[in-house]
Write a protein that holds these residues in place. Structure first.
Motif, PDB file in Angstrom:
ATOM      1  N   VAL A   1      -8.159   6.812  -4.726  1.00 32.31           N
ATOM      2  CA  VAL A   1      -6.619   6.778  -4.893  1.00 32.31           C
ATOM      3  C   VAL A   1      -6.091   6.016  -3.841  1.00 32.31           C
TER       4      VAL A   1
ATOM      5  N   SER B   1      -4.188   2.467  -5.301  1.00 30.73           N
ATOM      6  CA  SER B   1      -2.962   2.008  -5.023  1.00 30.73           C
ATOM      7  C   SER B   1      -2.805   0.724  -4.180  1.00 30.73           C
ATOM      8  N   THR B   2      -3.508   0.410  -3.491  1.00 36.66           N
ATOM      9  CA  THR B   2      -3.445  -0.773  -2.453  1.00 36.66           C
ATOM     10  C   THR B   2      -3.930  -1.981  -3.502  1.00 36.66           C
TER      11      THR B   2
ATOM     12  N   LEU C   1      -3.258  -2.039  -6.946  1.00 34.16           N
ATOM     13  CA  LEU C   1      -2.167  -2.154  -7.652  1.00 34.16           C
ATOM     14  C   LEU C   1      -1.028  -2.905  -6.971  1.00 34.16           C
ATOM     15  N   ALA C   2      -0.686  -2.632  -5.754  1.00 33.15           N
ATOM     16  CA  ALA C   2       0.171  -3.087  -4.852  1.00 33.15           C
ATOM     17  C   ALA C   2      -0.040  -4.656  -4.719  1.00 33.15           C
TER      18      ALA C   2
END
Length: 166
Positions: free
Chosen positions: A60, A64-65, A67-68
């Protein structure tokens, strides 16, 4: 027989009775039953669940990294001054990283203190700070970065900034 006579067992009747009672108790108590294979299974199951939970958390965090960074994020993104006087173009955008794994920083309109903080957070070095006097810029704001987009600056690289001197 008197009390001074030696007994064949070397014990008094009370001691003999006590020893016999303890032997009877020890012989009658059942040994505890341990389910060793069951304990091993539970331990392995708990370890597996713990490893799966840690792995899921890492996945997760990695997602998220990713996606960022795909959205140009990483939290390292300057903003354009609200006065509208700052130019935002490719001459104030710095691309940091390596091909396929990079992020951008837009220094347009930022003051030198905030620009230094962004450089530090991005693990970049501040090179020279120049001054220029173009039309319509906010005094003390960044108007150019070198090297700028589309050039790629490696992590640990140096970025030179030009500020508005008006």
């Amino acid at each position: 027989m008197t009390s001074s006579d030696a007994r064949p067992s070397g014990c008094t009747p009370f001691e003999e009775e006590l020893v016999n009672a303890m032997k009877n108790y020890a012989d009658s108590a059942d040994a505890p039953a341990f389910d060793a294979p069951g304990i091993v299974r539970r331990t392995r199951r708990r370890r597996t669940v713990g490893i799966a939970a840690v792995t899921a958390a890492l996945v997760v965090a990695g997602a998220s990294t990713a996606l960022a960074s795909m959205s140009g994020g990483d939290g390292v993104r300057g903003s354009v001054a609200s006065s509208g006087a700052a130019r935002s173009g490719k001459d104030t955008v710095v691309v940091v990283g390596k091909p396929g794994d990079s992020f951008t920083i837009d220094f347009a309109g930022l003051d030198l203190v905030f620009a230094k903080q962004l450089l530090l957070k991005s693990r970049l070095e501040l090179g020279t700070v120049g001054r220029a006097d173009p039309e319509g810029c906010k005094p003390g704001s960044v108007i150019a970065a070198d090297p700028h987009s589309p050039a790629l600056v490696p992590v640990g690289g140096t970025v030179n900034l030009t500020l508005c001197s008006r």
